[in-house]
Scaffold this active site. Structure first.
Site, PDB file in Angstrom:
ATOM      1  CD  GLN A 102      43.411  28.097  41.661  1.00 39.11           C
ATOM      2  OE1 GLN A 102      43.521  27.776  42.833  1.00 39.11           O
ATOM      3  NE2 GLN A 102      44.377  27.861  40.791  1.00 39.11           N
ATOM      4  CG  HIS A 120      38.692  30.849  44.025  1.00 33.19           C
ATOM      5  ND1 HIS A 120      40.030  30.655  44.251  1.00 33.19           N
ATOM      6  CD2 HIS A 120      38.103  29.635  44.174  1.00 33.19           C
ATOM      7  CE1 HIS A 120      40.244  29.358  44.529  1.00 33.19           C
ATOM      8  NE2 HIS A 120      39.093  28.722  44.469  1.00 33.19           N
ATOM      9  CB  CYS A 131      18.805  39.851  49.536  1.00 37.07           C
ATOM     10  SG  CYS A 131      19.615  41.210  48.656  1.00 37.07           S
TER      11      CYS A 131
HETATM   12  P1  OAD Z   1      49.459  30.894  45.442  1.00 38.82           P
HETATM   13  O1  OAD Z   1      49.933  32.183  45.980  1.00 38.82           O
HETATM   14  O2  OAD Z   1      49.169  29.788  46.385  1.00 38.82           O
HETATM   15  O3  OAD Z   1      50.532  30.313  44.405  1.00 38.82           O
HETATM   16  C1  OAD Z   1      51.103  31.151  43.421  1.00 38.82           C
HETATM   17  C2  OAD Z   1      51.960  30.290  42.520  1.00 38.82           C
HETATM   18  O4  OAD Z   1      52.414  31.077  41.444  1.00 38.82           O
HETATM   19  C3  OAD Z   1      53.202  29.709  43.216  1.00 38.82           C
HETATM   20  O5  OAD Z   1      53.297  28.334  42.881  1.00 38.82           O
HETATM   21  C4  OAD Z   1      54.360  30.532  42.602  1.00 38.82           C
HETATM   22  O6  OAD Z   1      55.549  29.752  42.467  1.00 38.82           O
HETATM   23  C5  OAD Z   1      53.799  30.856  41.241  1.00 38.82           C
HETATM   24  N1  OAD Z   1      54.290  32.102  40.623  1.00 38.82           N
HETATM   25  C6  OAD Z   1      54.572  33.284  41.227  1.00 38.82           C
HETATM   26  N2  OAD Z   1      54.900  34.211  40.316  1.00 38.82           N
HETATM   27  C7  OAD Z   1      54.838  33.602  39.103  1.00 38.82           C
HETATM   28  C8  OAD Z   1      55.039  34.038  37.754  1.00 38.82           C
HETATM   29  N3  OAD Z   1      55.398  35.291  37.480  1.00 38.82           N
HETATM   30  N4  OAD Z   1      54.877  33.135  36.755  1.00 38.82           N
HETATM   31  C9  OAD Z   1      54.523  31.855  37.028  1.00 38.82           C
HETATM   32  N5  OAD Z   1      54.300  31.394  38.272  1.00 38.82           N
HETATM   33  C10 OAD Z   1      54.447  32.248  39.296  1.00 38.82           C
HETATM   34  O7  OAD Z   1      48.194  31.222  44.505  1.00 38.82           O
HETATM   35  P2  OAD Z   1      47.021  30.265  44.017  1.00 38.82           P
HETATM   36  O8  OAD Z   1      47.540  28.915  43.680  1.00 38.82           O
HETATM   37  O9  OAD Z   1      46.269  31.009  42.973  1.00 38.82           O
HETATM   38  O10 OAD Z   1      41.711  31.612  47.168  1.00 38.82           O
HETATM   39  O11 OAD Z   1      46.134  30.177  45.313  1.00 38.82           O
HETATM   40  C11 OAD Z   1      44.922  29.511  45.264  1.00 38.82           C
HETATM   41  C12 OAD Z   1      43.897  30.214  46.113  1.00 38.82           C
HETATM   42  O12 OAD Z   1      44.410  30.407  47.440  1.00 38.82           O
HETATM   43  C13 OAD Z   1      43.540  31.613  45.675  1.00 38.82           C
HETATM   44  O13 OAD Z   1      42.581  31.643  44.625  1.00 38.82           O
HETATM   45  C14 OAD Z   1      42.995  32.215  46.925  1.00 38.82           C
HETATM   46  C15 OAD Z   1      44.042  31.739  47.899  1.00 38.82           C
HETATM   47  O14 OAD Z   1      43.671  31.691  49.216  1.00 38.82           O
HETATM   48  C16 OAD Z   1      40.721  32.304  47.705  1.00 38.82           C
HETATM   49  O15 OAD Z   1      40.832  33.473  48.013  1.00 38.82           O
HETATM   50  C17 OAD Z   1      39.474  31.489  47.871  1.00 38.82           C
END
Ligand code: OAD
Length: 241
Positions: A102, A120, A131
């Site tokens: 993602q 994403h 375009c």
């Molecule tokens: P989030 O910010 O929602 O979640 C990050 C996750 O990583 C959390 O569950 C944290 O506990 C965990 N975390 C943080 N640091 C870590 C580390 N060092 N090792 C392991 N885990 C860790 O991010 P995403 O799940 O990627 O979309 O969010 C999904 C989507 O929401 C993104 O792609 C973005 C956002 O809005 C778009 O921009 C379309």
């Protein structure tokens, strides 16, 4: 090494196809902020509806362009960490490794992973909002800059809330999950659909799905195994020879 780690190591070594779903936590140790972490997450400081929707871009294209330009700079300074490298190493012991990410920062590819599906998009690419051509160079200092082909406003090649995922990547991701024998779900809160449905899909197919995260998520109760900790610590302990 604890029992869960050694069990997962053994499963990875016996697997023919491993699928990894990564989220912002995967890049956190490279200095790229996550979205939902309480203090440091981007959505704790900014409102997604002001910055990450097509409507926001229509209302305030300059604000949106500048916010992504700032994030692009952060990403430009980031380097892959030991966890990214460990997933590259995994390709030596498993015939097929598919990374479904993602993240828009390209860090898996920069580390050297060969099969990466970007759900994403990628913040380092730019497209024309009219375009839809990918654009590498432009002239003039308007913000946002204009498309050299049709003069439409340029935008980052990322998926915004309310937009569809790139169909090719999404179909390939579902296919990869269906064909996998082990899934690793790394550093994602699992709150954004449809990406969040992939670990559930794996469990429905009875595929072993291990989760690696600093904290439990809504997927944790369904995970085959949960390893609590940072991606940069845990992945090397799983993947290193
Ligand atoms: P989030 O910010 O929602 O979640 C990050 C996750 O990583 C959390 O569950 C944290 O506990 C965990 N975390 C943080 N640091 C870590 C580390 N060092 N090792 C392991 N885990 C860790 O991010 P995403 O799940 O990627 O979309 O969010 C999904 C989507 O929401 C993104 O792609 C973005 C956002 O809005 C778009 O921009 C379309």
């Amino acid at each position: 090494m604890d029992q869960s780690t050694s069990e997962l190591r053994a499963r990875l070594r016996a697997a023919r196809h491993v699928v990894v779903l990564s989220g912002a936590g995967m890049s956190a140790e490279s200095g790229v902020p996550t979205f939902r972490d309480a203090q440091t997450g981007l959505w704790a400081r900014f409102r997604p509806e002001d910055l990450a929707t097509p409507e926001a871009y229509e209302r305030q294209p300059d604000l949106v362009w500048n916010w992504y330009a700032w994030r692009r700079e952060l990403v430009g300074r980031a380097e892959p960490h030991a966890g990214h490298v460990a997933l590259v190493e995994l390709e030596r012991v498993v015939a097929r490794v598919t990374i479904v990410t993602q993240n828009v920062d390209g860090l898996h590819q920069r580390a050297g992973s060969t099969h990466v599906l970007e759900l994403h998009g990628n913040i380092l690419r730019t497209v024309c909002s009219e375009c839809r051509r990918k654009v590498e160079r432009w002239t003039g200092d308007s913000v946002p800059p204009r498309c050299p082909h049709c003069q439409g406003p340029l935008r980052p090649d990322v998926v915004w809330f309310g937009e569809s995922l790139p169909q090719g990547a999404w179909l390939s991701a579902q296919q990869a999950v269906a064909e996998a024998d082990v899934m690793l779900v790394v550093g994602t809160s699992g709150l954004v659909e449809p990406a969040a449905s992939l670990p559930r899909l794996a469990r429905r197919y009875d595929i072993f799905a291990a989760e690696i995260n600093l904290a439990p998520t809504p997927f944790t109760p369904s995970a085959s195994l949960f390893l609590s900790g940072a991606a940069g610590d845990i992945l090397p302990s799983l993947c290193d020879p």
